[in-house]
Write an enzyme that holds these catalytic residues in place. Structure first.
Site, short mmCIF file in Angstrom:
data_model
loop_
_atom_site.label_atom_id
_atom_site.label_comp_id
_atom_site.label_asym_id
_atom_site.label_seq_id
_atom_site.Cartn_x
_atom_site.Cartn_y
_atom_site.Cartn_z
N ASP A 153 0.64 -1.20 -0.08
CA ASP A 153 0.02 -0.07 0.04
C ASP A 153 0.80 1.39 -0.10
O ASP A 153 0.57 2.43 0.55
CB ASP A 153 -1.08 0.02 1.16
N LYS A 209 2.13 2.18 -5.00
CA LYS A 209 2.86 1.74 -6.23
C LYS A 209 1.81 1.95 -7.66
O LYS A 209 2.35 2.45 -8.59
CB LYS A 209 3.19 0.20 -6.37
N GLN A 233 1.96 -5.81 -3.24
CA GLN A 233 2.15 -6.00 -1.65
C GLN A 233 3.53 -5.18 -1.41
O GLN A 233 3.86 -4.55 -2.34
CB GLN A 233 2.34 -7.35 -1.21
N GLY A 258 -4.51 -4.39 -4.48
CA GLY A 258 -5.25 -3.45 -4.73
C GLY A 258 -4.69 -2.01 -5.12
O GLY A 258 -4.05 -1.30 -4.43
N HIS A 259 -4.49 -1.82 -6.31
CA HIS A 259 -3.70 -0.70 -6.92
C HIS A 259 -4.64 0.32 -7.30
O HIS A 259 -5.63 0.05 -8.15
CB HIS A 259 -2.92 -0.86 -8.02
P1 IMP Z 1 -2.68 -12.79 1.74
O1 IMP Z 1 -1.92 -11.92 0.95
O2 IMP Z 1 -4.29 -12.64 1.43
O3 IMP Z 1 -2.43 -14.03 2.37
O4 IMP Z 1 -2.42 -11.88 3.30
C1 IMP Z 1 -1.12 -12.11 4.15
C2 IMP Z 1 -0.71 -10.80 4.53
O5 IMP Z 1 -0.48 -9.84 3.48
C3 IMP Z 1 -1.88 -10.21 5.17
O6 IMP Z 1 -1.33 -9.51 6.45
C4 IMP Z 1 -2.53 -9.02 4.38
O7 IMP Z 1 -3.20 -7.98 5.10
C5 IMP Z 1 -1.19 -8.80 3.57
N1 IMP Z 1 -1.68 -8.21 2.30
C6 IMP Z 1 -1.97 -8.82 1.17
N2 IMP Z 1 -2.15 -8.18 0.06
C7 IMP Z 1 -1.96 -6.91 0.73
C8 IMP Z 1 -1.64 -5.60 0.03
O8 IMP Z 1 -1.67 -5.64 -1.28
N3 IMP Z 1 -1.30 -4.44 0.59
C9 IMP Z 1 -1.16 -4.66 1.97
N4 IMP Z 1 -1.12 -5.84 2.74
C10 IMP Z 1 -1.59 -6.80 1.91
#
Ligand code: IMP
Length: 418
Positions: free
Chosen positions: A12, A15, A215, A39-40
């Site tokens: 977040d 990007k 991420q 989520g961009h």
């Molecule tokens: P998952 O990717 O849904 O398996 O989540 C694993 C961890 O990554 C959790 O702490 C989520 O909140 C975090 N996470 C996954 N995608 C994002 C993102 O795009 N932004 C911030 N945190 C993320």
């Protein structure tokens, strides 16, 4: 130039905005890991477009590739295509999808829900999109890939293997699932390519490729704060395996960081701010998940962690985001070191059990108490803001290419015209 844009924190960082600005200089934009957990948010004029699986370059009409390292949830992808088409973007002309990308099935979300429930006090706090279980099946060699959607008999056989090895206790209408996947295939397969050949053709032709990370580094499965991480290599390390490009062809790594820190989900966060200041930053920065709407945890900038991130990724340039969010603060803190059990730590360790015990050592800066919103020339920044930025640059010994002073494209200080 082939450039990797990577989140240097816990995701977040902004990007989407950076990629939107830079992509006009590139011939191809590639996603190489993650899925719809990302989520961009891209703001173009009046419009706010949130992309989950499709590379942000698509908004500018740049050829965009979803690489083999991405996991695709077909209904979400089709919704995204539809939303972009409604905004006048010719997605079917510009989007390509690797035949080797894996498919996220409904069962993956269900499996993740159960796994999180069982963890009780040690939940990961995932986005609930089934990303982890989809990667588990990929590495368990029982996953379903985009290319499988064109061969009914093979797909059927693969589903049999999947359901006999795993998910035995789940109730799944297998014929229905098979039909559904074949139907998705009708939409997705015309966009599919052998991505290694596709991407390396661009390389051979000397075209510019932008690799769009999702991420952030501290969520990387290998280099992040495991197990509080996502299930892919969200650092620059993921580019080669997730896109099919040799490391020889990567020229620069642009690390994106906010001028403070956020984290969604569980896990250690040494510089987290408690109380009303955290709420102020969350409100001003709009720090709510683009995918889940969850409030993000907010804290001070952590240069000790960023130094680690710079090392892991080989960050060669920085984009500093959301300067304006700090405008009203009296003072701004930055972590420069950690103390662990009374001793200064030599270097950052992404071990959550250690990070839960550390105490950040802060350097405090005077706030500038003036609006920087929309500033597009560095000369117009208050001197205190310049001091803060120069300190970061000198501490990390990395050049700053861009400073963001608001959500829209124009609210940006461009320091290097690439
Ligand atoms: P998952 O990717 O849904 O398996 O989540 C694993 C961890 O990554 C959790 O702490 C989520 O909140 C975090 N996470 C996954 N995608 C994002 C993102 O795009 N932004 C911030 N945190 C993320």
């Amino acid at each position: 130039m082939n450039l990797v844009v990577i989140g240097a924190q816990w995701g977040d960082e902004g990007k989407g905005k950076v990629i939107d600005i830079l992509s006009k200089k590139f011939h191809l934009v590639v996603r190489f890991q993650g899925g719809e957990n990302a989520g961009h948010t891209v703001i173009t004029g009046e419009k706010k477009i949130i992309l989950h699986t499709i590379p942000s370059g698509i908004i500018r009409g740049i050829p965009s590739l979803i690489g083999n390292g991405v996991v695709i949830h077909p209904p979400t992808l089709l919704e995204e295509i539809k939303a972009l088409e409604e905004n006048g973007i010719d997605v079917r002309r510009y989007l390509k999808i690797s035949r080797n990308a894996h498919i996220v099935l409904p069962i993956h979300r269900e499996a993740e829900r159960i796994s999180e429930e069982r963890r009780k006090g040690r939940k990961i706090g995932t986005t609930g999109k089934g990303i982890g279980p989809a990667y588990e099946d990929k590495y368990g060699r029982r996953g379903i890939r985009v290319g499988d959607l064109e061969r009914k008999e093979i797909l059927k056989e693969k589903l049999e293997v999947l359901f006999s090895e795993k998910y035995m206790d789940f109730e799944v209408e297998r014929e229905e699932l098979l039909d559904q996947l074949l139907e998705y295939g009708e939409y997705i397969l015309p966009l599919s390519v052998d991505s290694v050949h596709y991407i390396n053709f661009f390389i051979k032709e000397g075209k510019n490729i932008l690799f769009e990370g999702a991420q952030g580094t501290l969520l990387d499965i290998d280099f992040g704060t495991y197990p509080y991480v996502t299930s892919s290599n969200s650092s620059a390390a993921g580019v080669s395996s997730g896109a099919g490009v040799s490391p020889r062809f990567i020229d620069e790594v642009l690390g994106i960081t906010k001028l403070y820190t956020t984290r969604v989900g569980a896990g250690p966060f040494p510089t987290e701010i408690r109380g009303s200041l955290q709420e102020f930053i969350r409100g001003k920065g709009g720090e709510f998940g683009a995918t889940t709407g969850r409030p993000r945890r907010c804290g001070w900038l952590d240069l000790f962690a960023l130094k680690y991130s710079a090392t892991v990724n080989g960050i060669s340039a920085l984009a500093l985001m959301k300067l304006d969010v700090l405008d009203e603060l009296d003072e701004i803190k930055v972590a420069v070191q950690y103390k662990h059990r009374g001793s200064i730590m030599e270097s950052y360790l992404p071990d959550p059990y250690i990070l839960e015990e550390v105490e950040p050592v802060y350097r405090t800066f005077k706030g500038w108490k003036k609006s920087t919103r929309g500033v597009s020339d560095i000369k117009d920044l208050p001197v205190e803001a310049k001091d803060y930025i120069n300190f970061i640059k000198d501490f990390l010994e990395i050049d700053v290419w861009l400073i963001s002073t608001g959500p829209s494209r124009e609210e940006t200080i461009i320091l290097k015209d690439i």
